[in-house]
Design an enzyme around this catalytic site. Structure first.
Site, PDB file in Angstrom:
ATOM      1  N   LYS A 137       0.863  -1.180   0.000  1.00  0.00           N
ATOM      2  CA  LYS A 137       0.000   0.000   0.000  1.00  0.00           C
ATOM      3  C   LYS A 137       0.900   1.231   0.000  1.00  0.00           C
ATOM      4  O   LYS A 137       2.043   1.164   0.464  1.00  0.00           O
ATOM      5  CB  LYS A 137      -0.863   0.016   1.260  1.00  0.00           C
ATOM      6  N   GLY A 159     -21.446   5.517   4.437  1.00  0.00           N
ATOM      7  CA  GLY A 159     -20.551   5.993   3.373  1.00  0.00           C
ATOM      8  C   GLY A 159     -21.063   5.579   2.006  1.00  0.00           C
ATOM      9  O   GLY A 159     -21.164   4.391   1.713  1.00  0.00           O
ATOM     10  N   VAL A 160     -21.418   6.570   1.191  1.00  0.00           N
ATOM     11  CA  VAL A 160     -21.931   6.254  -0.151  1.00  0.00           C
ATOM     12  C   VAL A 160     -21.051   6.910  -1.222  1.00  0.00           C
ATOM     13  O   VAL A 160     -21.503   7.703  -2.036  1.00  0.00           O
ATOM     14  CB  VAL A 160     -23.424   6.636  -0.327  1.00  0.00           C
TER      15      VAL A 160
HETATM   16  P1  NAD Z   1     -14.854   7.020  -1.541  1.00  0.00           P
HETATM   17  O1  NAD Z   1     -13.877   8.019  -1.060  1.00  0.00           O
HETATM   18  O2  NAD Z   1     -15.369   7.109  -2.933  1.00  0.00           O
HETATM   19  O3  NAD Z   1     -16.129   7.014  -0.580  1.00  0.00           O
HETATM   20  C1  NAD Z   1     -16.052   6.959   0.802  1.00  0.00           C
HETATM   21  C2  NAD Z   1     -17.271   7.703   1.312  1.00  0.00           C
HETATM   22  O4  NAD Z   1     -17.382   7.478   2.700  1.00  0.00           O
HETATM   23  C3  NAD Z   1     -17.162   9.211   1.106  1.00  0.00           C
HETATM   24  O5  NAD Z   1     -18.325   9.688   0.471  1.00  0.00           O
HETATM   25  C4  NAD Z   1     -16.988   9.764   2.520  1.00  0.00           C
HETATM   26  O6  NAD Z   1     -17.562  11.023   2.677  1.00  0.00           O
HETATM   27  C5  NAD Z   1     -17.711   8.713   3.340  1.00  0.00           C
HETATM   28  N1  NAD Z   1     -17.278   8.591   4.734  1.00  0.00           N
HETATM   29  C6  NAD Z   1     -16.034   8.508   5.235  1.00  0.00           C
HETATM   30  N2  NAD Z   1     -16.064   8.382   6.572  1.00  0.00           N
HETATM   31  C7  NAD Z   1     -17.375   8.375   6.928  1.00  0.00           C
HETATM   32  C8  NAD Z   1     -18.061   8.264   8.167  1.00  0.00           C
HETATM   33  N3  NAD Z   1     -17.404   8.125   9.321  1.00  0.00           N
HETATM   34  N4  NAD Z   1     -19.405   8.278   8.148  1.00  0.00           N
HETATM   35  C9  NAD Z   1     -20.082   8.413   6.994  1.00  0.00           C
HETATM   36  N5  NAD Z   1     -19.483   8.523   5.782  1.00  0.00           N
HETATM   37  C10 NAD Z   1     -18.147   8.503   5.758  1.00  0.00           C
HETATM   38  O7  NAD Z   1     -14.189   5.580  -1.292  1.00  0.00           O
HETATM   39  P2  NAD Z   1     -14.684   4.189  -1.863  1.00  0.00           P
HETATM   40  O8  NAD Z   1     -13.921   3.845  -3.072  1.00  0.00           O
HETATM   41  O9  NAD Z   1     -16.172   4.146  -1.889  1.00  0.00           O
HETATM   42  O10 NAD Z   1     -14.169   3.208  -0.724  1.00  0.00           O
HETATM   43  C11 NAD Z   1     -14.877   3.081   0.506  1.00  0.00           C
HETATM   44  C12 NAD Z   1     -14.179   2.065   1.377  1.00  0.00           C
HETATM   45  O11 NAD Z   1     -14.103   0.821   0.705  1.00  0.00           O
HETATM   46  C13 NAD Z   1     -12.743   2.444   1.735  1.00  0.00           C
HETATM   47  O12 NAD Z   1     -12.444   2.009   3.028  1.00  0.00           O
HETATM   48  C14 NAD Z   1     -11.929   1.698   0.704  1.00  0.00           C
HETATM   49  O13 NAD Z   1     -10.628   1.484   1.153  1.00  0.00           O
HETATM   50  C15 NAD Z   1     -12.737   0.430   0.581  1.00  0.00           C
HETATM   51  N6  NAD Z   1     -12.542  -0.260  -0.677  1.00  0.00           N
HETATM   52  C16 NAD Z   1     -12.966   0.300  -1.850  1.00  0.00           C
HETATM   53  C17 NAD Z   1     -12.745  -0.382  -3.037  1.00  0.00           C
HETATM   54  C18 NAD Z   1     -13.226   0.164  -4.344  1.00  0.00           C
HETATM   55  O14 NAD Z   1     -13.066  -0.528  -5.351  1.00  0.00           O
HETATM   56  N7  NAD Z   1     -13.823   1.331  -4.405  1.00  0.00           N
HETATM   57  C19 NAD Z   1     -12.097  -1.623  -3.010  1.00  0.00           C
HETATM   58  C20 NAD Z   1     -11.711  -2.168  -1.792  1.00  0.00           C
HETATM   59  C21 NAD Z   1     -11.933  -1.472  -0.630  1.00  0.00           C
END
Ligand code: NAD
Length: 366
Positions: free
Chosen positions: A92, A192-193
């Protein structure tokens, strides 16, 4: 204040003791004055293959916080790859900075040079705070980048495949907790959306569910609510909801000492990385409370599966088929945890570590 030799030595030791704690192979601190780059690349384990992991850009409040994050996240990547049957290791990177203000082409290209110097030991993809555009800049300096846009021969946004895998994990957990994997009538809280959460909400609302959503950004909530009929709740309120499933899809660490007693759900299953603030403490606490926790690094592996598919020759159908297997893997973990009286997190880690140990022996023979 001038640091004494002793204090400096203690600080150096503390970095090495952090690496030793979970057996990280290598950590690279990247600094460039001209571009303002401050980044850390952590390579946790390369027994199964080159370390693959996202580059996150975040305004960490301290360097120690950034280091802790990158060490935790890189270790999760090792387990995620191992448990999903992929032949890559775990790594990472974090770039310390504000993604809204501190980005430049030069910064990402300089970061790309640091990755290039690792000679293929680390392959990166986009993550929180970085975009496919940023990856294109890194790609100008090194081939060790995946998750490229479809127009550049890549697999595009991994989020839909990731969300599908998480959905499979949720269904498997539902089967274990309720005897059927139908989500009909289930109440689900999605925290989180963003990229991942929104695709998950889409899948969940295709079944007859009642979905609650929360996020930092009001506009996202408004859009998702309007499109899928999900009910918006406050960021603090979400922990107290009387729901069947709590699905953390924002940042990690939201299952912690302050929140765990407030949860009224039967299942925790979401896409966020490192959902448990302390995996030993909360892993056991969830087991004691009879809450079925689907380990995050397994059920969010769809993103990695999609990226891995790109490395071996992209095929979207194969990526979805591999993500579908998360259903079976999740059930296997619940069975092992129950039989051995251990937490699901421990069960998942044991399965992943066994694969790394087994394949390590195979590879040592040539
Ligand atoms: P993103 O940044 O697009 O979305 C995250 C959302 O969560 C944001 O809208 C943010 O405002 C919200 N958020 C953060 N903390 C919050 C809280 N305490 N309460 C409410 N909302 C909150 O990120 P993403 O790509 O959607 O990823 C989300 C999670 O999934 C992360 O932990 C990421 O590491 C994990 N993940 C994502 C992927 C992927 O393909 N997108 C793959 C594996 C893991």
């Amino acid at each position: 204040m001038v640091k004494t030799k002793e204090v400096k030595q203690q600080q150096e030791m503390s970095v090495f003791s952090q690496l030793a704690e979970h057996n990280h192979e290598k950590v690279v601190f990247c600094h460039d004055h001209d571009t303002g780059l401050k980044a850390i690349i952590a390579i946790h384990n390369t027994v199964l293959g080159p370390a693959l992991g996202g580059t996150r850009m975040w305004a960490y409040t301290s360097e120690a916080e950034a280091l802790e994050d990158v060490l935790r996240l890189s270790r999760s990547m090792t387990y995620k790859a191992a448990i999903s049957g992929l032949n890559v290791g775990g790594g990472k990177a974090v770039i310390i900075g504000d993604a809204a203000k501190d980005k430049s082409e030069a910064l990402f290209r300089k970061f790309g040079r640091f990755i290039k110097n690792l000679n293929g030991a680390f392959i990166t993809v986009e993550d929180i705070g970085t975009t496919s555009k940023d990856m294109e800049y890194i790609r100008m300096e090194t081939e060790s980048v995946a998750g490229m846009p479809e127009t550049m021969g890549g697999g595009g946004d991994p989020s839909p495949v990731m969300a599908y895998g998480t959905y499979m994990g949720i269904k498997a957990a539902t089967k274990k907790a309720f005897g059927t994997d139908s989500l009909d009538g289930k109440k689900i809280a999605v925290q989180g959306v963003g990229n991942a959460g929104v695709f998950l909400v889409e899948l969940l609302t295709k079944e007859n569910t009642k979905v609650f959503i929360t996020d930092i950004y009001a506009d996202r909530l408004r859009d998702v609510s309007a499109k899928y009929g999900a009910q918006v709740v406050g960021m603090n309120e979400i922990y107290d909801l009387d729901v069947d499933i709590f699905s953390p899809c924002g940042l990690g660490g939201t299952i912690n000492d302050k929140t765990i007693d407030r949860l009224r759900c039967r299942i925790i299953a979401g896409s966020a990385n490192n959902q448990l603030r302390d995996e030993q403490v909360q892993g056991q606490a969830l087991q004691e409370r009879g809450i079925f926790y689907a380990p995050d690094f397994l059920i969010n592996a769809g993103g990695l599966i999609n990226v891995y598919s790109e490395i071996v020759g992209y095929n979207r159908e194969r990526a979805y088929a591999q993500a579908e297997r998360i259903y079976g893997y999740t059930l296997e973990i619940f069975e092992k945890a129950e039989e051995e009286g251990i937490s699901t997190q421990q069960a998942a880690i044991q399965i992943a570590e066994k694969r790394i140990a087994d394949i390590g022996k195979v590879r040592s023979s040539y």
